[in-house]
Write an enzyme that holds these catalytic residues in place. Structure first.
Site, short mmCIF file in Angstrom:
data_model
loop_
_atom_site.label_atom_id
_atom_site.label_comp_id
_atom_site.label_asym_id
_atom_site.label_seq_id
_atom_site.Cartn_x
_atom_site.Cartn_y
_atom_site.Cartn_z
N GLU A 109 0.84 -1.22 0.00
CA GLU A 109 0.00 0.00 0.00
C GLU A 109 0.88 1.26 0.00
OE1 GLU A 109 -4.14 -1.00 2.15
OE2 GLU A 109 -2.39 -1.58 3.35
N GLU A 129 -3.67 -9.61 3.51
CA GLU A 129 -4.47 -9.30 4.69
C GLU A 129 -5.59 -10.32 4.95
OE1 GLU A 129 -2.60 -5.32 3.69
OE2 GLU A 129 -3.24 -7.12 2.64
N1 T1G Z 1 4.26 -7.90 11.76
C1 T1G Z 1 4.96 -8.31 12.85
N2 T1G Z 1 5.89 -9.32 12.84
C2 T1G Z 1 6.11 -9.91 11.66
C3 T1G Z 1 5.40 -9.54 10.47
C4 T1G Z 1 4.45 -8.48 10.56
N3 T1G Z 1 3.76 -8.05 9.50
N4 T1G Z 1 5.85 -10.34 9.48
C5 T1G Z 1 6.78 -11.15 10.02
N5 T1G Z 1 6.94 -10.90 11.31
C6 T1G Z 1 7.88 -11.56 12.23
C7 T1G Z 1 7.61 -13.05 12.39
O1 T1G Z 1 6.65 -13.30 13.38
C8 T1G Z 1 8.99 -13.58 12.77
O2 T1G Z 1 9.17 -13.30 14.13
C9 T1G Z 1 9.93 -12.68 11.98
O3 T1G Z 1 9.17 -11.50 11.65
C10 T1G Z 1 10.40 -13.30 10.68
O4 T1G Z 1 9.26 -13.74 9.95
C11 T1G Z 1 -2.89 -1.82 6.82
C12 T1G Z 1 -3.05 -4.05 8.32
C13 T1G Z 1 7.58 -11.30 5.39
C14 T1G Z 1 7.28 -13.28 3.95
O5 T1G Z 1 0.73 -10.66 6.24
O6 T1G Z 1 4.44 -13.29 5.29
O7 T1G Z 1 -0.33 -4.76 6.45
O8 T1G Z 1 9.29 -15.61 14.91
O9 T1G Z 1 9.71 -16.20 10.16
O10 T1G Z 1 9.82 -16.88 6.53
O11 T1G Z 1 -3.36 -3.18 5.09
O12 T1G Z 1 6.96 -13.10 7.61
O13 T1G Z 1 11.38 -14.34 14.51
O14 T1G Z 1 9.86 -13.73 16.41
O15 T1G Z 1 7.89 -15.33 8.66
O16 T1G Z 1 11.41 -15.04 5.91
C15 T1G Z 1 0.26 -7.97 6.11
C16 T1G Z 1 3.39 -11.39 7.05
C17 T1G Z 1 0.14 -7.41 7.47
C18 T1G Z 1 3.07 -10.53 5.90
C19 T1G Z 1 9.01 -13.27 5.78
N6 T1G Z 1 1.55 -8.64 5.97
N7 T1G Z 1 4.77 -11.87 7.02
O17 T1G Z 1 8.94 -14.65 5.90
O18 T1G Z 1 10.29 -14.94 8.07
S1 T1G Z 1 -1.45 -6.66 7.71
C20 T1G Z 1 1.68 -9.95 6.06
C21 T1G Z 1 5.16 -12.83 6.15
C22 T1G Z 1 -1.32 -5.13 6.94
C23 T1G Z 1 -2.48 -3.07 6.13
C24 T1G Z 1 -2.59 -4.32 6.95
C25 T1G Z 1 6.55 -13.36 6.32
C26 T1G Z 1 7.58 -12.75 5.35
P1 T1G Z 1 9.95 -14.29 15.02
P2 T1G Z 1 9.22 -15.16 9.23
P3 T1G Z 1 10.19 -15.45 6.56
#
Ligand code: T1G
Length: 696
Positions: A109, A129
């Site tokens: 976004e 999301e």
């Molecule tokens: N927020 C907080 N922590 C996050 C995070 C996030 N968005 N994404 C990953 N982490 C943490 C995860 O818990 C782990 O922590 C560490 O980072 C490494 O992640 C307004 C509201 C990016 C592809 O859905 O898909 O935006 O275990 O083990 O395999 O519209 O993480 O080490 O303590 O997964 O290399 C939308 C979610 C949010 C993406 C990397 N975004 N993340 O994968 O590492 S909603 C997502 C992923 C939003 C807006 C809305 C994957 C990754 P820890 P990992 P990875």
């Protein structure tokens, strides 16, 4: 410049171009500090006359992974992400997003708020999301269709899937894909656009859907795929609002976003997101270091053995497959090639890659061929004597330090390990059919299994792309033990008045991919029949036994493979088997049971509460380290709907006191089966939840 603990946005000016770097390890999640930092950076860019343009780039291995999901459920801190994105889009100087790794959710976004987007060839872009039970809440559902049209926007937003850089370029999501250094390419790209009119997506007219009934048609498809999950359909509502002027559309988007953010489904999906990552961090094993594994041996070339070999080859391991004789070995190698052909025919693998993988596969009929393997996985017939014989042979040939794993789904691994002189090197690696597709891996630690052998299981599981969950040794480990309770409850209900197809449609309405009786027909009724026979000697006298399934097997109806089981399979489609209904009523009558109606809700409640109760026993006995481990097994291996978070998470959402109340109610009719788990009683007494246990 807003500099707070760890998370920060920096601005460095190079030849008049402001390089805005978002830096919040490990995934540049958009925390409050990042939102404020972006607004401050844009103000600086506007203010500083020496700056003519800007690029936004992520520090570390990716662009931005979206909003900080850990902030959800907490009071929202200003500024909001929409405010930060508005500041970027409103900037009078051109801004390009330079995307490497991933741009997900709020990260994409932000990129849509920029005037231009450039991606690294390996980049992935998406709005996931819906997989968190919400919808894009910072303009994504309004700006994306203006950029790429409704059809592609609908696909990305309602599935949450990621698009690669070349696909993103084709759909117009990015303006260019960098050939070489991303930052340098972005600098050159934006420099060439200084002074040109700035394309602001929010200023563009609403797009026009491909047809009048576009949304109506789409809704049916989205609903079918969602199977009870709300967010994909609500995302469609927001997308439809993009037909309105931008300000009205984003307002509608925000309403839906805020409504969903606090929903039970969003809580459950957030739980699943973090649980999927937490299962690999087992308390007490953090310090254990895995052994090096490059070469894997697989014993048995049947369905499981071949699937394990394919998963290993695709993960980059060399594989030696051992079978009893040359014919069986040829069949095993053939099964591997057939599985790989499946990838080629689905366009997910090239013939060249298939040939490369097959070149790393060796077949043998002599255990001696396993002398160099770092890990050996046995996948032979599910019989204790056969397995002990295999492990005794392995003990003689395997090199010191090799990890010896069994793929048993039920048998006692301590007993198998005792067939060797190195029980510390023995572990259970329980794959699920088809092993090269199913993501769950139960890692079963036997009494003597060494910590570094467990760490090796997790390291190999991660490399195979599995969600690995640690289990202790018991009958059926975590998943099959709960499945046995699940099935017992289903059997009891059909003897008391329900019918198999009523139970199946109730559980499919609950969100399961397939009801239990259809699943049994798919895997073959003879497997569980053999297990029931094996358990006859040890079955407690108080345990209710339903013989309906035995009667069906005795009739030779073993499921799909025999064309009939619980269902008939004319032209491959299941239809209720009337003869089964006859048998069911006969069995009820034989026991003097007055059959009664079961509502879909009651069927769902009974099965869910049976799973929760058994899950609580499994945690209490230490078979599972935490309730979240049970949830991950059920979601990743047994079709439990992810949007319910797993049985233990679902219990917390219902309220443990209500759950215990229900179980006590059911215990009134069968005290043995429904004896409430002591852990559940204790948590209720202490006013605690399963989530408290997850937090440790
Ligand atoms: N927020 C907080 N922590 C996050 C995070 C996030 N968005 N994404 C990953 N982490 C943490 C995860 O818990 C782990 O922590 C560490 O980072 C490494 O992640 C307004 C509201 C990016 C592809 O859905 O898909 O935006 O275990 O083990 O395999 O519209 O993480 O080490 O303590 O997964 O290399 C939308 C979610 C949010 C993406 C990397 N975004 N993340 O994968 O590492 S909603 C997502 C992923 C939003 C807006 C809305 C994957 C990754 P820890 P990992 P990875």
């Amino acid at each position: 410049m807003a500099e707070t603990e760890g998370a920060r946005v920096t601005v460095a000016v190079e030849d008049g171009i402001a390089v805005v770097t978002v830096d919040n390890p490990p995934v540049n999640a958009i925390s409050q500090a990042i939102r404020q930092g972006l607004i401050d950076a844009m103000a600086e860019i506007e203010r500083n006359p020496s700056i003519t343009a800007a690029i936004i780039i992520g520090a570390g291995r990716l662009f931005i992974a979206g909003a900080d999901v850990r902030e959800f459920g907490k009071p929202a801190l200003p500024p909001t992400l929409p405010e930060a994105i508005t500041a970027i889009e409103a900037c009078e100087k051109p801004v390009v997003a330079a995307i490497h790794g991933v741009a997900l959710g709020g990260g994409l976004e932000i990129a849509l708020g920029c005037h231009y987007r450039m991606a690294d060839p390996g980049a992935k872009l998406g709005l996931p999301e819906v997989t968190l039970g919400i919808i894009p809440g910072a303009g994504g559902t309004q700006r994306l269709p203006r950029l790429i049209g409704f059809a592609d926007a609908l696909d990305l937003i309602t599935t949450g899937r990621q698009a690669g850089a070349s696909e993103a370029a084709k759909m117009g999501l990015v303006d260019a894909v960098a050939e070489n250094d991303l930052k340098a390419a972005a600098m050159e790209f934006i420099r060439a656009r200084i002074g040109a009119p700035l394309p602001r997506l929010s200023a563009m007219d609403p797009p026009t859907p491909d047809s009048e009934d576009f949304f109506e048609t789409a809704r049916a498809g989205v609903a079918r795929r969602a199977r009870g999950q709300d967010s994909p359909l609500r995302a469609l509502d927001a997308l439809e609002a993009a037909r309105m002027p931008f300000d009205q559309g984003v307002e509608r988007e925000r309403e839906i976003f805020l409504e969903l953010r606090g929903s039970d489904q969003a809580k459950a999906l957030r739980h699943a997101f973090f649980a999927e990552r937490a299962v690999a961090k087992v308390p007490g094993f953090e310090a254990a270091k895995p052994r090096q594994v490059d070469a894997i041996g697989v014993i048995g070339g049947g369905t499981m053995g071949a699937g394990i070999a394919v998963a290993s080859l695709r993960a980059g391991y060399s594989v030696t497959m051992v079978e009893a004789d040359a014919e069986a070995m040829a069949r095993g190698l053939g099964n591997v090639a057939k599985n790989l052909d499946g990838y080629v025919s689905r366009g997910r693998m090239s013939e060249e890659t298939k040939a490369e993988l097959l070149a790393k596969l060796t077949g043998a009929v002599d255990y001696g061929a396993l002398g160099g393997a770092d890990l050996i996985i046995e996948a032979v017939f599910e019989d204790m004597a056969v397995k002990r014989d295999v492990f005794a042979k392995l003990d003689a040939v395997a090199k010191p330090g090799a990890v010896l794993a069994t793929n048993t789904s039920y048998l006692d691994i301590d007993e198998i390990a005792q067939a060797t002189a190195r029980p510390g090197d023995v572990i259970g690696l329980h794959f699920f059919a088809p092993a090269h597709i199913m993501r769950l891996l139960e890692i079963v630690r036997a009494g003597a299994t060494a910590p570094d052998v467990i760490a090796t299981g997790f390291a190999v599981g991660r490399k195979l792309g599995k969600v690995a969950v640690l289990s202790g040794v018991c009958d059926g480990f975590i998943g099959n033990r709960i499945l046995a309770k699940f099935r017992q409850q289903a059997d009891a209900m059909i003897e008391d008045g329900a019918l198999p197809w009523e139970v199946d449609s109730a559980m499919e309405a609950f969100g399961m991919a397939m009801g239990p009786f259809k699943v049994m027909d798919l895997s073959g009724l003879d497997i569980s029949w053999a297990m029931r026979k094996r358990q006859t000697a040890t079955r407690p006298a108080e345990e209710r036994y339903v013989a309906i399934a035995d009667r069906i097997c005795e009739a030779g109806w073993l499921g799909r493979k025999t064309g009939r089981g619980w269902y008939l399979y004319e032209d491959g489609k299941p239809s209720p088997n009337p003869d089964v209904e006859t048998i069911i009523i006969e069995e009820s009558t034989k026991k003097g049971i007055a059959r009664r109606q079961f509502s879909a809700q009651e069927i769902q409640d009974r099965i869910l509460h049976a799973m929760i109760n058994e899950g609580a026993r499994i945690v209490e006995e230490g078979i599972a380290a935490r309730p979240l481990d049970v949830d991950m097994v059920e979601i990743m291996g047994y079709g439990f709907p992810r949007w319910r978070g797993g049985p233990m998470c679902a219990a917390d959402i219902i309220g443990l006191d209500k759950v215990l109340g229900k179980i006590r109610e059911y215990a009134g009719e069968d005290a043995f089966y429904w004896a409430p788990a002591p852990l559940l009683q204790r948590l209720v007494a202490e006013g605690k939840t399963f989530a408290d246990l997850n937090r440790g």
